[in-house]
Design an enzyme around this catalytic site. Structure first.
Site, PDB file in Angstrom:
ATOM      1  CG  ASP A  81      -1.966   0.875   1.371  1.00 15.46           C
ATOM      2  OD1 ASP A  81      -2.428   1.283   0.333  1.00 15.46           O
ATOM      3  OD2 ASP A  81      -2.199   1.131   2.537  1.00 15.46           O
ATOM      4  CD  GLU A 133      -3.929   8.510  -3.852  1.00 20.64           C
ATOM      5  OE1 GLU A 133      -4.194   7.675  -3.231  1.00 20.64           O
ATOM      6  OE2 GLU A 133      -3.848   9.429  -3.261  1.00 20.64           O
ATOM      7  CG  HIS A 182      -5.168   7.838   3.957  1.00 20.74           C
ATOM      8  ND1 HIS A 182      -4.391   8.583   2.955  1.00 20.74           N
ATOM      9  CD2 HIS A 182      -5.601   7.024   3.355  1.00 20.74           C
ATOM     10  CE1 HIS A 182      -4.184   7.834   2.189  1.00 20.74           C
ATOM     11  NE2 HIS A 182      -4.755   6.579   2.170  1.00 20.74           N
ATOM     12  CG  HIS A 210      -6.381   4.594  -0.707  1.00 20.24           C
ATOM     13  ND1 HIS A 210      -5.274   4.534  -0.247  1.00 20.24           N
ATOM     14  CD2 HIS A 210      -6.682   3.788  -2.015  1.00 20.24           C
ATOM     15  CE1 HIS A 210      -4.452   3.776  -1.211  1.00 20.24           C
ATOM     16  NE2 HIS A 210      -5.450   3.466  -2.095  1.00 20.24           N
TER      17      HIS A 210
HETATM   18  P1  13P Z   1      -8.043   4.718   7.184  1.00 14.26           P
HETATM   19  O1  13P Z   1      -6.820   4.743   8.070  1.00 14.26           O
HETATM   20  O2  13P Z   1      -8.781   5.906   7.095  1.00 14.26           O
HETATM   21  O3  13P Z   1      -8.711   3.276   7.292  1.00 14.26           O
HETATM   22  O4  13P Z   1      -7.378   4.604   5.724  1.00 14.26           O
HETATM   23  C1  13P Z   1      -6.546   3.362   5.344  1.00 14.26           C
HETATM   24  C2  13P Z   1      -6.033   3.538   3.973  1.00 14.26           C
HETATM   25  O5  13P Z   1      -6.628   4.101   3.009  1.00 14.26           O
HETATM   26  C3  13P Z   1      -4.822   2.967   3.624  1.00 14.26           C
HETATM   27  O6  13P Z   1      -4.147   3.000   2.430  1.00 14.26           O
END
Ligand code: 13P
Length: 285
Positions: A81, A133, A182, A210
């Site tokens: 990720d 992205e 995020h 995300h």
């Molecule tokens: P969150 O921490 O808001 O759940 O986002 C996770 C994410 O998008 C990881 O790439």
């Protein structure tokens, strides 16, 4: 079973559900996630972001993710990720990840296209799939706290640019910005579902949301119905582990580490199971 990322997300795209992609920082997180997916017969993505490497080094975690995926009774992909450079993506490919995300969203468009295309060529030559992205997802850091303000429109993914980006890079999945963030929202965000619909109508590939933690059930449902095939969740897993730790310690005169580990595994299982149900991936494996 360890299963190609593209197989997992294309099925989700075709059948209008989303696969949960959970950032796992520990063996407890991995065991809980696999247990939830097996119990609910759901496909799953285990993932780790580059910013998380200091506490969960990729080369240490990769064998754990891969063995968990191979021995699981449901399809599981192992995904990098937010790789911040092509070099990190290559490291992840060497470590055995079967898909990588190159995050060039902070770069000027031409540079994002050029670097993403290079990563896609390298990865595809090794049989590895690629997510990238376009647009800016708001960021407070996973586990951090945000305003819940939908990002202003100029950072949303542009529909025309999305078509060009996909055609010129050859990626397998596109992460988009539609007001998602995020980390921890103070107020529940309202996602721009209209923009999602336009991006989905213009492009045939699976889209990724995300910043899954804290999104409303209504927005999740609208996302799933309009082309989002993978939803990332990190903060919710961390909050569940922290809450469980605090309540275990507060409620026990002589807490012990093995019990605590088991409780974190169980908290991870619960949070993953709840998201699998929300994403309608239960029964799809
Ligand atoms: P969150 O921490 O808001 O759940 O986002 C996770 C994410 O998008 C990881 O790439």
């Amino acid at each position: 079973m360890l299963t190609p990322f593209r197989e997992i997300i294309r099925d989700a795209h075709r059948r209008h559900y989303a696969v949960g992609a959970f950032n796992c920082l520990s063996v407890e997180n991995v065991m809980g996630a696999i247990a939830a997916a097996e119990e609910l017969h759901a496909p799953l993505i285990l993932q780790l972001a580059e910013v998380q490497f200091p506490g969960a080094p990729m080369e240490l975690m990769a064998p754990v993710f891969l063995q968990a995926a191979r021995s699981a009774k449901v399809p599981v992909a192992v995904h990098l990720d937010h790789g911040q450079s092509p070099e990190t993506c290559i490291r992840a490919i060497r470590a055995g990840f079967n898909s990588v995300m190159f995050d060039g969203a902070g770069l000027p468009l031409e540079e994002n296209i050029a670097q993403t295309r290079m990563v896609a060529r390298l990865a595809h030559a090794a049989g590895v799939d690629v997510e990238a992205e376009l647009g800016r997802v708001g960021d407070t850091g996973f586990g951090g706290e945000g305003t819940g303000d939908a990002a202003t429109a100029d950072v949303f993914t542009d529909v025309g640019e999305s078509a060009r980006f996909i055609a010129e890079t050859g990626i397998d999945a596109l992460a988009i910005a539609i007001g998602n963030l995020h980390g921890r929202y103070i107020a529940t965000p309202r996602l721009n579902i209209g923009r999602l619909r336009e991006i989905d109508a213009r492009n045939g590939i699976p889209l990724v949301l995300h910043g899954g933690s804290g999104t409303s059930e209504e927005d999740f449902k609208s996302c799933i119905g309009n082309g989002i095939s993978k939803i990332n969740v990190a903060t919710a897993m961390q909050l569940a582990a922290m809450d469980e730790t605090c309540s275990y310690i507060a409620g026990n005169a002589s807490p012990n580490y093995i019990d605590l580990k088991n409780r974190i595994t169980e908290a991870s299982r619960r949070v993953v199971a709840a998201h699998i149900r929300l994403f309608e991936s239960d029964g799809k494996a």
